[in-house]
Design a protein around this motif. Structure first.
Motif, PDB file in Angstrom:
ATOM      1  N   ASP A  77       0.828  -1.202   0.000  1.00  0.00           N
ATOM      2  CA  ASP A  77       0.000   0.000   0.000  1.00  0.00           C
ATOM      3  C   ASP A  77       0.864   1.255   0.000  1.00  0.00           C
ATOM      4  O   ASP A  77       1.955   1.280   0.594  1.00  0.00           O
ATOM      5  CB  ASP A  77      -0.913   0.015   1.227  1.00  0.00           C
ATOM      6  CG  ASP A  77      -1.828  -1.199   1.261  1.00  0.00           C
ATOM      7  OD1 ASP A  77      -2.495  -1.439   0.239  1.00  0.00           O
ATOM      8  OD2 ASP A  77      -1.875  -1.887   2.292  1.00  0.00           O
ATOM      9  N   PRO A  78       0.369   2.328  -0.626  1.00  0.00           N
ATOM     10  CA  PRO A  78       1.129   3.585  -0.644  1.00  0.00           C
ATOM     11  C   PRO A  78       0.953   4.344   0.663  1.00  0.00           C
ATOM     12  O   PRO A  78      -0.017   4.147   1.391  1.00  0.00           O
ATOM     13  CB  PRO A  78       0.496   4.352  -1.804  1.00  0.00           C
ATOM     14  CG  PRO A  78      -0.911   3.854  -1.845  1.00  0.00           C
ATOM     15  CD  PRO A  78      -0.856   2.416  -1.436  1.00  0.00           C
ATOM     16  N   PHE A  79       1.920   5.197   0.984  1.00  0.00           N
ATOM     17  CA  PHE A  79       1.786   6.091   2.128  1.00  0.00           C
ATOM     18  C   PHE A  79       2.349   7.461   1.778  1.00  0.00           C
ATOM     19  O   PHE A  79       3.265   7.587   0.962  1.00  0.00           O
ATOM     20  CB  PHE A  79       2.469   5.522   3.381  1.00  0.00           C
ATOM     21  CG  PHE A  79       3.980   5.441   3.298  1.00  0.00           C
ATOM     22  CD1 PHE A  79       4.785   6.540   3.600  1.00  0.00           C
ATOM     23  CD2 PHE A  79       4.605   4.258   2.927  1.00  0.00           C
ATOM     24  CE1 PHE A  79       6.169   6.454   3.538  1.00  0.00           C
ATOM     25  CE2 PHE A  79       5.989   4.155   2.856  1.00  0.00           C
ATOM     26  CZ  PHE A  79       6.770   5.266   3.163  1.00  0.00           C
ATOM     27  N   MET A  80       1.786   8.504   2.395  1.00  0.00           N
ATOM     28  CA  MET A  80       2.238   9.878   2.204  1.00  0.00           C
ATOM     29  C   MET A  80       3.104  10.324   3.381  1.00  0.00           C
ATOM     30  O   MET A  80       3.918  11.229   3.252  1.00  0.00           O
ATOM     31  CB  MET A  80       1.039  10.806   2.066  1.00  0.00           C
ATOM     32  CG  MET A  80       1.359  12.203   1.589  1.00  0.00           C
ATOM     33  SD  MET A  80       1.254  12.356  -0.199  1.00  0.00           S
ATOM     34  CE  MET A  80      -0.519  12.441  -0.425  1.00  0.00           C
ATOM     35  N   TYR A  81       2.904   9.705   4.513  1.00  0.00           N
ATOM     36  CA  TYR A  81       3.667  10.009   5.721  1.00  0.00           C
ATOM     37  C   TYR A  81       3.567   8.803   6.643  1.00  0.00           C
ATOM     38  O   TYR A  81       2.709   7.933   6.465  1.00  0.00           O
ATOM     39  CB  TYR A  81       3.121  11.261   6.433  1.00  0.00           C
ATOM     40  CG  TYR A  81       1.638  11.222   6.644  1.00  0.00           C
ATOM     41  CD1 TYR A  81       1.094  10.605   7.764  1.00  0.00           C
ATOM     42  CD2 TYR A  81       0.763  11.775   5.707  1.00  0.00           C
ATOM     43  CE1 TYR A  81      -0.269  10.537   7.958  1.00  0.00           C
ATOM     44  CE2 TYR A  81      -0.603  11.716   5.897  1.00  0.00           C
ATOM     45  CZ  TYR A  81      -1.114  11.088   7.022  1.00  0.00           C
ATOM     46  OH  TYR A  81      -2.469  11.020   7.205  1.00  0.00           O
ATOM     47  N   LEU A  82       4.439   8.737   7.635  1.00  0.00           N
ATOM     48  CA  LEU A  82       4.407   7.664   8.625  1.00  0.00           C
ATOM     49  C   LEU A  82       3.952   8.234   9.955  1.00  0.00           C
ATOM     50  O   LEU A  82       4.560   9.174  10.469  1.00  0.00           O
ATOM     51  CB  LEU A  82       5.796   7.029   8.779  1.00  0.00           C
ATOM     52  CG  LEU A  82       6.394   6.373   7.533  1.00  0.00           C
ATOM     53  CD1 LEU A  82       7.796   5.838   7.841  1.00  0.00           C
ATOM     54  CD2 LEU A  82       5.503   5.247   7.020  1.00  0.00           C
ATOM     55  N   SER A  83       2.873   7.694  10.507  1.00  0.00           N
ATOM     56  CA  SER A  83       2.379   8.102  11.827  1.00  0.00           C
ATOM     57  C   SER A  83       2.910   7.112  12.852  1.00  0.00           C
ATOM     58  O   SER A  83       2.442   5.974  12.927  1.00  0.00           O
ATOM     59  CB  SER A  83       0.844   8.132  11.855  1.00  0.00           C
ATOM     60  OG  SER A  83       0.351   9.220  11.113  1.00  0.00           O
ATOM     61  N   LEU A  84       3.883   7.539  13.643  1.00  0.00           N
ATOM     62  CA  LEU A  84       4.557   6.630  14.573  1.00  0.00           C
ATOM     63  C   LEU A  84       3.979   6.769  15.976  1.00  0.00           C
ATOM     64  O   LEU A  84       3.784   7.879  16.474  1.00  0.00           O
ATOM     65  CB  LEU A  84       6.063   6.922  14.602  1.00  0.00           C
ATOM     66  CG  LEU A  84       6.783   6.890  13.256  1.00  0.00           C
ATOM     67  CD1 LEU A  84       8.293   6.995  13.464  1.00  0.00           C
ATOM     68  CD2 LEU A  84       6.451   5.616  12.475  1.00  0.00           C
ATOM     69  N   PRO A  85       3.711   5.640  16.637  1.00  0.00           N
ATOM     70  CA  PRO A  85       3.121   5.688  17.982  1.00  0.00           C
ATOM     71  C   PRO A  85       4.155   6.052  19.033  1.00  0.00           C
ATOM     72  O   PRO A  85       5.343   5.735  18.915  1.00  0.00           O
ATOM     73  CB  PRO A  85       2.610   4.261  18.182  1.00  0.00           C
ATOM     74  CG  PRO A  85       3.557   3.421  17.359  1.00  0.00           C
ATOM     75  CD  PRO A  85       3.917   4.261  16.157  1.00  0.00           C
ATOM     76  N   LEU A  86       3.700   6.727  20.068  1.00  0.00           N
ATOM     77  CA  LEU A  86       4.493   6.959  21.267  1.00  0.00           C
ATOM     78  C   LEU A  86       3.921   6.076  22.370  1.00  0.00           C
ATOM     79  O   LEU A  86       2.878   5.455  22.209  1.00  0.00           O
ATOM     80  CB  LEU A  86       4.432   8.434  21.683  1.00  0.00           C
ATOM     81  CG  LEU A  86       4.753   9.463  20.589  1.00  0.00           C
ATOM     82  CD1 LEU A  86       4.774  10.864  21.185  1.00  0.00           C
ATOM     83  CD2 LEU A  86       6.077   9.167  19.921  1.00  0.00           C
ATOM     84  N   GLN A  87       4.613   6.004  23.488  1.00  0.00           N
ATOM     85  CA  GLN A  87       4.101   5.196  24.580  1.00  0.00           C
ATOM     86  C   GLN A  87       2.815   5.828  25.077  1.00  0.00           C
ATOM     87  O   GLN A  87       2.797   6.939  25.592  1.00  0.00           O
ATOM     88  CB  GLN A  87       5.137   5.118  25.707  1.00  0.00           C
ATOM     89  CG  GLN A  87       6.378   4.321  25.310  1.00  0.00           C
ATOM     90  CD  GLN A  87       7.448   4.362  26.370  1.00  0.00           C
ATOM     91  OE1 GLN A  87       7.462   5.248  27.205  1.00  0.00           O
ATOM     92  NE2 GLN A  87       8.368   3.425  26.325  1.00  0.00           N
ATOM     93  N   SER A  88       1.699   5.102  24.900  1.00  0.00           N
ATOM     94  CA  SER A  88       0.392   5.660  25.190  1.00  0.00           C
ATOM     95  C   SER A  88       0.088   5.623  26.673  1.00  0.00           C
ATOM     96  O   SER A  88       0.385   4.659  27.363  1.00  0.00           O
ATOM     97  CB  SER A  88      -0.695   4.895  24.427  1.00  0.00           C
ATOM     98  OG  SER A  88      -1.961   5.346  24.804  1.00  0.00           O
TER      99      SER A  88
END
Length: 790
Positions: A342-353
């Motif tokens: 799948d294509p992506f425009m940006y990466l949304s990275l998780p932080l410690q929730s």
């Protein structure tokens, strides 16, 4: 509709809506209906139903439980325009300046229906769930459908309509015919822009989205953005107020109208998407159905997916900003593997929730229908047991006639049943072990049979003498319908059925139960359970061969259940549990595979992460690793396995495959729910130079080093709704960093670029000896209004 009084208390209303909401949102799918409701009324209702908690905090009692007045009927008038001649054609029109969470919230249909039944009011503002995103796999509520201008030629009559971008050209054709009172056979619809007919829209099955129709942009967003860039780079470097550009962007994405604060990452996503659509070299998107990998080489499948994507999406934004990742799904039941790219425009990275928590629970059936299986769900960190039960029910597609019984397991025994739905999840520790038993909903009261497993332990050494029978594995539980009497044969049949999934199919060896009488001491262990159905045909052994079972009676004495099949056993009338032990000799273990009952997973497994490691600053690499880590899907994203023909909680693994020239990384500092917003202030240590992601790229045929350098970032200071954005940008020709704070610009040292406020990071690929970058150059395009012609 007039207001209808609810006969429930505020607390009962709250619990009712919460339960409905959890269930509905977890099962949201394309085509579902959501309803807008004004934030003002919603906030008033929340205060009303939560007043008992407020009063309890004030004086320790609920004496002023009904002090707050019940809200009047729902009134959505503040989020719609007053009626006009245009709105009478298009229906009720939302104001263009609305922001979700500030002006309105979205309620699932089931929640709205319940509130509307209690309160009435309106107007009713229904919106559909559609697929969105680059790969059309994300779900979103289409709050603002397309607003299109229809021009009847040559009369030049004009009408404005609202229509979903997922509607077909055929549906638009019907609406246009009806509006202008024309015979559908007389009507042709043309895509019309730049004062010229562009293309005849005659594929009635194609959606408006596939036909590349946008809301009255006419190429304007790209032109406005270009004009803004020219002003920014003009000699003199004076502050520029981007009002004309913001006005154009708001026409493409109305939620960015007005003066409310918006999320910079969301604005960036809409801007890039809008520029891409504006500059897309593909004017008519072909419909292409993606094919599964089916064992083909990854390189072949990835190139096929990318070619299909480019056939519909070809712009300078794709050239520069879009990458591709590999997504692998594995069915936990049949092990079916599905691979997509799948294509992506940006990466949304998780932080410690700090707001949610993953919990692993092992699910057992009481009727012998399935083997035990572990299930991982995400629940509110400050939630209650009912949240965990609901999440598990959604993950397992619990049937209406079934329910879950949750228990904590300690020392291979049931330590406690978690039957109270209001028990706080904070009372369950990460190293606890939980089991949930799927049982039928019974009308009449039941007792529970609890089957405790034991095996013989022997001394280490030459003598190997026995030291007794010790509990092991996980107890099995099943409800039984009885008064105070149950026969020994009934219990044997119940246990046979509970154990039947673990029966080895490869010609189990004969075991003579009659020679395995074992004396069992009395036990003061905790409660027990059982099943109401007997095992009629388990295929395990002749009915004369009995399992070595011992029952603890009402006098706390052990009864041998291998003899006297028809003999009744009197159990305690004051206890809801019947405790039964099964002592597993080695010969019997050859017939049953009991490893499924062992190694019960912890609620949360941290692995080998040390305490010291958790206190160190979070690195961008660890955020990327968390994003790419294999993990079970959350219940609301259950995957439909094409082989099982069922929705499964598959495990999902992401890998980077193709990286863009400009890599945008979004740090997920904000978490949202219908009633809560939260910001994480976690400091992330991100590289400014030599951000090396080579080892994270799964495409091993690409031997080039994937090295990036930071050139800009946005910062967010403050809390939700009242924060402030700044930017750090490196001017490459000066090799110097600057801080942009509204109209104030000042130079900063590179070591001051990093802070806990960093929100969106912008990296550009570094040209190295083994890595040459290429920039795409695209001609501009345009977008269009619609005309119809008689």
């Amino acid at each position: 509709m007039p207001e209808v009084k609810s006969e429930l208390t505020p607390e009962e209303e709250k619990l009712c809506i919460r339960d409905i909401s959890i269930s509905a949102e977890a099962q949201t799918k394309e085509g579902d209906t959501f309803y807008l409701i004004t934030q003002r009324w919603w906030h008033e209702w929340l205060e009303y139903v939560n007043q008992n908690q407020i009063n309890s905090l004030n004086d320790g009692s609920a004496s002023e439980y009904c002090a707050l007045k019940r809200p009047s009927s729902i009134d959505n008038s503040d989020i719609i325009y007053e009626a006009t001649s245009e709105s009478s054609v298009m229906g009720i029109e939302l104001r263009d300046t609305l922001v979700e969470g500030t002006d309105y919230i979205l309620l699932p249909q089931e929640v709205w229906n319940q509130l509307y039944t209690w309160y009435g009011g309106g107007p009713i503002l229904a919106r559909k769930v559609i697929s969105s995103g680059l790969s059309q796999t994300e779900l979103a509520v289409e709050v603002y459908p397309l607003r299109l201008q229809l021009h009847l030629m040559p009369n030049d009559e004009c009408s404005t309509i609202r229509i979903s971008k997922k509607e077909t050209i055929g549906e638009l054709h019907k609406k246009a015919s009806k509006i202008f009172n024309l015979n559908p056979e007389q009507v042709c619809i043309w895509d019309y822009f730049s004062h010229q007919k562009h293309a005849l829209m005659n594929d009635m099955e194609k959606t408006l989205d596939d036909a590349n129709i946008q809301m009255d942009q006419d190429g304007e967003l790209a032109l406005a953005f270009g004009d803004l860039l020219r002003k920014l780079w003009a000699p003199g470097r004076t502050p520029v107020a981007p009002r004309p550009f913001k006005t154009k962007l708001a026409r493409f994405a109305p939620q960015f109208s007005g003066y409310n604060q918006h999320d910079s990452q969301e604005l960036l996503a809409f801007l890039l998407d809008g520029l891409h659509e504006d500059l897309n070299r593909v004017k008519h998107k072909p419909y292409i159905k993606s094919k599964d990998a089916d064992g083909r080489p990854d390189e072949e499948v990835a190139d096929e997916y990318w070619a299909n994507h480019i056939a519909r999406n070809d712009s300078i934004i794709v050239d520069v900003c879009q990458g591709q990742y590999k997504s692998t799904l594995v069915c936990p039941v049949c092990n079916k593997v599905s691979v997509t790219f799948d294509p992506f425009m940006y990466l949304s990275l998780p932080l410690q929730s700090a707001t949610t928590r993953s919990m692993t629970v092992t699910i057992f059936t009481c009727d012998g229908s399935a083997l035990p299986s572990a299930c991982t769900v995400t629940v509110p960190k400050q939630g209650r047991c009912r949240d965990l039960i609901q999440a598990l029910a959604n993950a397992c597609s619990l049937k209406p006639n079934e329910k879950f019984l949750l228990a904590e397991i300690r020392g291979h025994l049931i330590h406690r049943y978690l039957e109270d739905p209001l028990i706080s999840l904070s009372s369950i520790k990460d190293d606890d072990h939980l089991a949930v038993y799927k049982i039928p909903k019974l009308v009449k009261s039941s007792k529970f049979l609890q089957l405790i497993h034991r095996r013989e332990e022997r001394e280490v050494g030459i003598s190997q003498s026995s030291v007794g029978w010790k509990p092991y594995g996980t107890p099995l539980v099943s409800p039984i319908s009885c008064d105070d009497i149950i026969t020994r044969g009934d219990i044997q049949s119940i246990v046979y059925k509970m154990l039947s999934p673990m029966l080895r199919t490869e010609n189990p060896g004969y075991y003579n139960f009659s020679s395995a009488k074992t004396s069992v001491a009395a036990s003061n262990s905790s409660s027990a359970t059982g099943t109401s159905e007997a095992c009629k045909d388990s295929g395990v052994a002749d009915t004369n061969e009995k399992l070595p079972l011992q029952l603890v009676d009402e006098n706390n004495a052990c009864i041998d259940l291998t003899i006297g099949e028809d003999k009744a056993v009197k159990v305690s009338s004051s206890s809801k549990s019947i405790l039964v032990f099964i002592d597993w000799p080695q010969q019997l273990l050859e017939n049953y595979d009991t490893h499924y009952l062992e190694n019960l997973p912890e609620v949360t497994k941290y692995g080998s992460v040390t305490k010291k490691a958790r206190t160190e600053p979070l690195s961008l690499y660890s955020c990327l690793e968390a994003f790419l880590r294999e993990e079970p899907l959350v219940p609301e994203d259950m995957w439909y396995c094409p082989q099982c023909k069922e929705r499964r909680q598959a495990s999902k693994k992401l890998d980077l495959w193709r990286l863009p020239e400009v890599l945008v990384i979004h740090l997920k500092r904000f978490s949202y729910s219908r009633s809560m917003k939260h910001k994480l202030e976690t400091f992330v240590n991100f590289p400014i130079h030599d951000f090396d992601v080579t080892k994270y790229v799964a495409n091993k045929n690409n031997s080039q080093r994937q090295l990036y350098e930071l050139y800009a970032l946005t910062n967010h200071y403050g809390g939700m709704g009242s924060g402030h954005y700044t930017a750090h940008i490196k001017l490459l020709d000066e090799n110097r960093w600057y801080n942009f704070d509204d109209s104030h610009i000042s130079p900063i040292n590179e070591e001051d670029v990093k802070s806990a406020a960093a929100y969106v990071l912008f990296y550009r690929r570094v040209k190295t000896d083994d890595n040459s970058a290429s920039n795409g150059i695209a001609s501009s395009g345009g977008h269009h209004s619609i005309s119809s012609r008689k």
